[in-house]
Design an enzyme around this catalytic site. Sequence first.
Site: not given
Ligand SMILES: *Cc1c(COP(=O)(O)O)cnc(C)c1O
Length: 377
Positions: A37, A137, A267, A315
Amino acid sequence: MSHTPFREAIIDLPALSGNVAQLKNSLGTPHLMIVVKANAYGHGMVEAAHATLAGGATWLGVADIDEALTLRSAGITAPILAWIHAPDETFVEALAADVTVGISSVAQLRSCAAAQQSSSSRTPARVHVKLETGLSRNGASEPEWAELFGEAAALEAQGSLVVEGIFSHLSNASPEDDLAQGELFDRGVSAAREAGLTPTLIHLAASVAAVTLPTLRYDMVRLGILAYGISPFVGRTAADLGLTPVMTLRARVTATRRVPAETGVSYDFTYRTPRETTLCLVPLGYGEGIPRAASGKAPVVIAGQKFVIAGRVAMDQFIVDVGDTPVAVGDEVVLFGDPAQGYPSVGDWAAAASTIGYEIVTRLGGRLQRTFVGLGQ
Ligand SMILES: *Cc1c(COP(=O)(O)O)cnc(C)c1O
């Protein structure tokens, strides 16, 4: 382009494949999902996906269906699980592309079954039911399980869908917290079986628990950060875990300037030169995802020597005070890479910016070019 890349993330795909192979061997689960992802945590999703499959991953994990469809468009046929859905998601495209969906509610289950029924396919939709076990979640929470599993069993009997897997996600708050989530998860899996479901892929652990809590590995672990050769543990490096950092972030010096003592730098003049010195301009800034919080703190390597960013990250660029070290325009500046080659680690940058390695690599983008090493191997 009429020039060589001057701000570049080099992605070592053989290192990624090697990490996956090493993790598959050491963790020993029947299946291994690698999570790609968010553009594979900044590493380039499609290229990273191919490399992880070459290393022995049997599943790919993404957050949403669009990411899964991008992988399918790139010709990837491996199983893909997506678990964050738009509020009005119909699942039509997901099913057409053979994307496995994570289901967190009865409403999603029904939408998925409706999508299957309206399609010309006679293959049931494959779903993994997500249980909420403590992270607060998504996922179905315990009071919802009876209805969800009952409905799933009815839809299975109709041939609309198959509950292939059950999963949840851990907080990593402490081993005790994760084991408590594991107990609730076990109760959920038992309840699903009592309702007549026969899931074959039970999965709970991501990187941290996969390494530290072997009893939570079940049929598959879902690994992200470890595959990219970044340690999620404080006080344990990637090398300690037998992993190789996949990304090297580098740029070319775009200007140098000899300045007297007491010269203000960047800056707000949060840095003034302590003596006559040479300043180097590095063309990476928060536009590329370099954290402004790393101003005055994060390490870089120029000409084989380690320096710290002088003053504010802007930036588009930041400045390094290299003293009397001879540095020329075009010389390489490495922000992070493999410590075995003398470079700072992603963990060093995370510490400098008061964040975690995940955020350092995932936020990278903007005008940065990704160069893939070992493509097609
Ligand atoms: C992002 C995610 C993972 C991977 O997590 P890591 O800590 O990077 O191994 C696994 N399961 C779910 C549901 C996630 O959202």
